[in-house]
Write a protein that holds these residues in place. Structure first.
Motif, PDB file in Angstrom:
ATOM      1  N   ILE A  50       0.829  -1.202   0.000  1.00 23.76           N
ATOM      2  CA  ILE A  50       0.000   0.000   0.000  1.00 23.76           C
ATOM      3  C   ILE A  50       0.870   1.260   0.000  1.00 23.76           C
ATOM      4  O   ILE A  50       0.518   2.294  -0.554  1.00 23.76           O
ATOM      5  N   ASP A  58       3.836  -0.857   4.189  1.00 28.34           N
ATOM      6  CA  ASP A  58       2.489  -1.181   4.651  1.00 28.34           C
ATOM      7  C   ASP A  58       1.900  -2.185   3.675  1.00 28.34           C
ATOM      8  O   ASP A  58       1.908  -1.949   2.464  1.00 28.34           O
ATOM      9  N   ARG A  60      -1.457  -4.630   2.730  1.00 23.50           N
ATOM     10  CA  ARG A  60      -2.865  -4.935   2.961  1.00 23.50           C
ATOM     11  C   ARG A  60      -3.085  -6.411   2.656  1.00 23.50           C
ATOM     12  O   ARG A  60      -2.777  -6.868   1.543  1.00 23.50           O
ATOM     13  N   GLU A  66      -6.814  -5.357   8.708  1.00 25.83           N
ATOM     14  CA  GLU A  66      -6.152  -4.069   8.718  1.00 25.83           C
ATOM     15  C   GLU A  66      -4.809  -4.152   7.992  1.00 25.83           C
ATOM     16  O   GLU A  66      -4.190  -5.222   7.928  1.00 25.83           O
ATOM     17  N   THR A  67      -4.345  -3.012   7.517  1.00 30.17           N
ATOM     18  CA  THR A  67      -3.014  -2.901   6.942  1.00 30.17           C
ATOM     19  C   THR A  67      -1.957  -3.189   8.015  1.00 30.17           C
ATOM     20  O   THR A  67      -2.125  -2.785   9.163  1.00 30.17           O
ATOM     21  N   ARG A 253       1.043   6.088  -2.410  1.00 30.60           N
ATOM     22  CA  ARG A 253       0.158   5.308  -1.545  1.00 30.60           C
ATOM     23  C   ARG A 253      -1.074   4.863  -2.331  1.00 30.60           C
ATOM     24  O   ARG A 253      -1.605   5.628  -3.139  1.00 30.60           O
TER      25      ARG A 253
END
Ligand SMILES: Nc1nc2c(ncn2[C@@H]2O[C@H](COP(=O)(O)OP(=O)(O)OP(=O)(O)O)[C@@H](O)[C@H]2O)c(=O)[nH]1
Ligand SMILES: [Mg+2]
Ligand SMILES: [Zn+2]
Length: 345
Positions: A50, A58, A60, A66-67, A253
């Protein structure tokens, strides 16, 4: 421009810093290794990058959840927003570790300030080249993006934002847009200042992964912020003096675009990216640049000389097309400027 010379002492200091960094990374990898060996991480699962921040990412999970902030195995370099990965979650859910990268459909790259090629985002369906009434676009930057898009085979869309600031008749910008529309590129206009100002854009986003690129300050983050009611993106005012962007977004992002009906399932994906000053094309050769100007394609191979470089050669089919008005002189000038910047002129 000559490279800045480093004194011996400076070089020594840099080497020392680099050695210390490598030592720390080794320690971290062996810690990850120990944690992996000790069974502190769960089974392998799929995920999507992400965002990335140097040594952490990060991720996913493909399955709901949740990330998760993840570390990287030492042998994994060059991961980028949009990559599909295999990763393992810590049992205490504090973090995760990425163990492998999945196949890439494609990757958008650009050279950094030192000319080194850096990936921006991977697995993209379309590149939204955003420009705005203010800061004013220069056509050469748009052409650079188009050439890069053609070279990677990712479909480009031109987005003119801030049309609320456009004078009634539209002037030069309308001409500029018309030129690209005439070449067959999709063009949409947007504004966050009017109700329904994003509907033409929204219609192009469903079911696809779109990366927003363009100069700082044109409103990439503003558009995404407006399209995603549940997200709050950082947005920065233009500089009072120069009326240019202030490089507010610092890392690419990826966001899920919810479907308006359910609000749950993802209807598409949007990737925000940091604004740029110059889009270098040093990674492309002369032929790729030439083919990146799609209206040239009809004429390529028709020059009198097989090795024609389309400068002053007699019987050049490109120069003849410019003469006749089949190729816009501004686009041809832009082409020459790009080659000059590559040192190929
Ligand atoms: N008038 C007007 N202003 C806009 C519009 N869209 C964005 N802006 C303004 O433009 C400025 C820059 O917006 P950002 O969204 O931060 O621009 P960005 O392209 O993400 O910039 P970087 O992250 O630096 O690359 C902010 O002051 C926004 O409020 C628009 O449609 N009309
Ligand atoms: Mg931004
Ligand atoms: Zn020629």
């Amino acid at each position: 421009m000559s490279k800045r010379k480093l004194s011996r002492q400076q070089r020594w200091r840099i080497e020392k810093v680099q050695a210390e960094r490598a030592r720390r990374a080794d320690r971290r990898d062996s810690r990850d290794g120990e944690k992996l060996a000790a069974g502190e991480y769960g089974p392998e699962q799929g995920g999507r990058v992400i965002a990335h921040f140097g040594r952490t990412l990060d991720v996913r999970p493909d399955q709901d959840g949740e990330t998760v902030r993840c570390h990287l195995r030492a042998n994994l370099e060059g991961l980028v927003t949009g990559d599909r990965v295999i990763w393992r979650a810590a049992h205490d859910a504090s973090d995760g570790v990425v163990v492998a990268r999945g196949e890439r459909d494609n990757v958008l790259e650009r050279p950094d300030a030192r000319g080194q090629l850096k990936p921006v985002a991977a697995n993209i369906d379309q590149i939204l080249i955003v420009f705005a009434v203010e800061p004013a676009p220069h056509a050469n930057l748009i052409d650079r993006y188009l050439v890069a898009a053609e070279a990677t085979g990712i479909a480009p869309v031109l987005v003119l934002n801030k049309v609320d600031l456009l004078p009634a008749h539209g002037g030069e910008l309308r001409d500029l847009l018309g030129r690209y529309e005439g070449l067959g590129y999709p063009v949409v206009t947007t504004t966050i200042e009017r109700e329904g100002g994003l509907s033409a854009l929204h219609a192009r986003l469903a079911g696809r992964t779109s990366v927003f690129v363009g100069q700082s300050g044109v409103g990439k983050s503003s558009l995404i912020d407006r399209l995603l009611p549940d997200e709050e993106l950082r947005i920065g005012a233009l500089s009072k003096d120069t009326r240019k962007g202030t490089h507010t977004t610092t890392t690419a992002r990826l966001y899920a675009l919810p479907s308006p009906a359910s609000g749950e399932t993802s209807e598409g994906e949007l990737i925000d990216s940091p604004g740029i000053r110059e889009f270098g094309l040093g990674h492309l050769d002369e032929e790729q640049v030439t083919e990146g100007f799609i209206e040239f394609r009809d004429f390529l191979g028709h020059c009198r000389f097989r090795d024609c470089r389309h400068r002053h050669e007699p019987g050049c089919a490109l120069l003849a097309a410019v003469e006749r008005g089949d190729i816009h002189p501004e686009r041809f000038a832009s082409y020459r400027r790009i080659l000059e910047s590559l040192g190929e002129a």
